[in-house]
Design a protein around this motif. Structure first.
Motif, PDB file in Angstrom:
ATOM      1  N   MET A 239      61.087  15.126 -77.931  1.00 30.92           N
ATOM      2  CA  MET A 239      61.110  13.720 -77.616  1.00 30.92           C
ATOM      3  C   MET A 239      59.879  13.056 -78.233  1.00 30.92           C
ATOM      4  N   HIS A 240      60.070  11.978 -78.960  1.00 27.01           N
ATOM      5  CA  HIS A 240      58.981  11.244 -79.597  1.00 27.01           C
ATOM      6  C   HIS A 240      58.430  10.222 -78.629  1.00 27.01           C
ATOM      7  N   LYS A 241      57.124  10.237 -78.476  1.00 25.95           N
ATOM      8  CA  LYS A 241      56.466   9.269 -77.597  1.00 25.95           C
ATOM      9  C   LYS A 241      55.963   8.103 -78.418  1.00 25.95           C
ATOM     10  N   GLU A 242      56.127   6.919 -77.911  1.00 28.70           N
ATOM     11  CA  GLU A 242      55.590   5.722 -78.553  1.00 28.70           C
ATOM     12  C   GLU A 242      54.162   5.501 -78.053  1.00 28.70           C
ATOM     13  N   PHE A 243      53.290   5.079 -78.930  1.00 36.33           N
ATOM     14  CA  PHE A 243      51.924   4.785 -78.540  1.00 36.33           C
ATOM     15  C   PHE A 243      51.713   3.288 -78.592  1.00 36.33           C
ATOM     16  N   ARG A 244      51.043   2.782 -77.599  1.00 44.27           N
ATOM     17  CA  ARG A 244      50.764   1.359 -77.530  1.00 44.27           C
ATOM     18  C   ARG A 244      49.818   0.957 -78.649  1.00 44.27           C
ATOM     19  N   VAL A 245      49.929  -0.268 -79.101  1.00 42.69           N
ATOM     20  CA  VAL A 245      48.997  -0.787 -80.092  1.00 42.69           C
ATOM     21  C   VAL A 245      47.629  -0.840 -79.444  1.00 42.69           C
ATOM     22  N   SER A 246      46.656  -0.281 -80.123  1.00 43.32           N
ATOM     23  CA  SER A 246      45.326  -0.189 -79.563  1.00 43.32           C
ATOM     24  C   SER A 246      44.591  -1.518 -79.638  1.00 43.32           C
ATOM     25  N   SER A 247      43.862  -1.809 -78.573  1.00 48.22           N
ATOM     26  CA  SER A 247      43.003  -2.990 -78.564  1.00 48.22           C
ATOM     27  C   SER A 247      41.588  -2.588 -78.957  1.00 48.22           C
ATOM     28  N   ARG A 248      41.445  -1.356 -79.443  1.00 48.32           N
ATOM     29  CA  ARG A 248      40.150  -0.850 -79.862  1.00 48.32           C
ATOM     30  C   ARG A 248      40.292  -0.013 -81.123  1.00 48.32           C
ATOM     31  N   ARG A 249      39.204   0.060 -81.862  1.00 49.24           N
ATOM     32  CA  ARG A 249      39.178   0.900 -83.053  1.00 49.24           C
ATOM     33  C   ARG A 249      37.852   1.638 -83.090  1.00 49.24           C
ATOM     34  N   ASP A 250      37.927   2.954 -83.218  1.00 49.29           N
ATOM     35  CA  ASP A 250      36.735   3.781 -83.298  1.00 49.29           C
ATOM     36  C   ASP A 250      36.286   3.917 -84.740  1.00 49.29           C
ATOM     37  N   TYR A 251      34.994   3.786 -84.961  1.00 46.27           N
ATOM     38  CA  TYR A 251      34.385   4.045 -86.264  1.00 46.27           C
ATOM     39  C   TYR A 251      33.367   5.162 -86.059  1.00 46.27           C
ATOM     40  N   TYR A 252      33.361   6.116 -86.963  1.00 47.61           N
ATOM     41  CA  TYR A 252      32.408   7.211 -86.860  1.00 47.61           C
ATOM     42  C   TYR A 252      31.899   7.536 -88.250  1.00 47.61           C
ATOM     43  N   LYS A 253      30.600   7.349 -88.423  1.00 49.71           N
ATOM     44  CA  LYS A 253      29.949   7.595 -89.708  1.00 49.71           C
ATOM     45  C   LYS A 253      30.655   6.847 -90.830  1.00 49.71           C
ATOM     46  N   ASP A 254      31.051   5.614 -90.548  1.00 48.38           N
ATOM     47  CA  ASP A 254      31.777   4.770 -91.485  1.00 48.38           C
ATOM     48  C   ASP A 254      30.855   3.646 -91.957  1.00 48.38           C
ATOM     49  N   PRO A 255      30.513   3.606 -93.260  1.00 52.07           N
ATOM     50  CA  PRO A 255      29.607   2.555 -93.740  1.00 52.07           C
ATOM     51  C   PRO A 255      30.186   1.147 -93.603  1.00 52.07           C
ATOM     52  N   ASN A 256      31.491   1.036 -93.405  1.00 58.41           N
ATOM     53  CA  ASN A 256      32.132  -0.269 -93.240  1.00 58.41           C
ATOM     54  C   ASN A 256      32.290  -0.678 -91.777  1.00 58.41           C
TER      55      ASN A 256
END
Length: 163
Positions: free
Chosen positions: A1-18
């Motif tokens: 069964m495929h689970k749907e994921f909600r659209v995130s209201s957050r975004r993680d950045y890790y060691k990202d120069p941008n």
């Protein structure tokens, strides 16, 4: 069964120069809970599909330890007690951007714990909750900072991680 994921209201950045510059710092607590077989309690996040330790942000009127225990109960259905400190994670190269413009620098204390009651239950924040064997971890999608905490646990450090 495929689970749907909600659209995130957050975004993680890790060691990202941008990554955007942090404008907020909010204490958070999590618990790395193990069972008698050494498996680790993980939840699959509803917003990203990533596997993660249970945890969240501290509220006024509670200690960080109380926060970690409360969040674990809310997210997994399990009552836990704290048995130690895994580490303090405050890497300025890990920021979380929220839809409202807040950009938090990581500030998380991860405790060690064990189950003392309750029953595993999925929360509104997760699609799955279960104990995972160390041999299964490589095949799971998780944020690098969660994987780092698990690696610190597997190292059986004498002193907590401070970083």
């Amino acid at each position: 069964m495929h689970k749907e994921f909600r659209v995130s209201s957050r975004r993680d950045y890790y060691k990202d120069p941008n990554a955007p510059e942090a404008n907020s710092l909010v204490p958070g607590g999590s618990v790395l809970v193990t069972d008698s077989a050494g498996r680790i309690l993980l939840q699959r996040r509803g917003d990203s599909g990533n596997w993660s330790l249970p945890g969240g942000t501290m509220e006024i009127g509670e200690t960080l330890e109380q926060c970690a225990i409360r969040e674990t109960k809310e997210e997994t259905g399990l009552d836990v007690e704290i048995t130690g400190l895994l580490g303090i994670y405050t890497d300025p190269e890990h920021v979380i951007e929220y839809a409202d413009g807040e950009v938090r620098q990581e500030f998380a204390v991860t405790y060690l714990g064990r189950v003392v009651g309750g029953e595993i239950a999925v929360s509104r924040e997760s699609t799955e909750v279960r104990f995972v064997g160390v041999d299964e971890l490589a095949g799971l999608t998780m944020h690098p900072t969660v994987r780092l905490r698990i690696e610190h646990y597997k190292e059986r450090r004498v002193e907590p991680y401070l970083g």
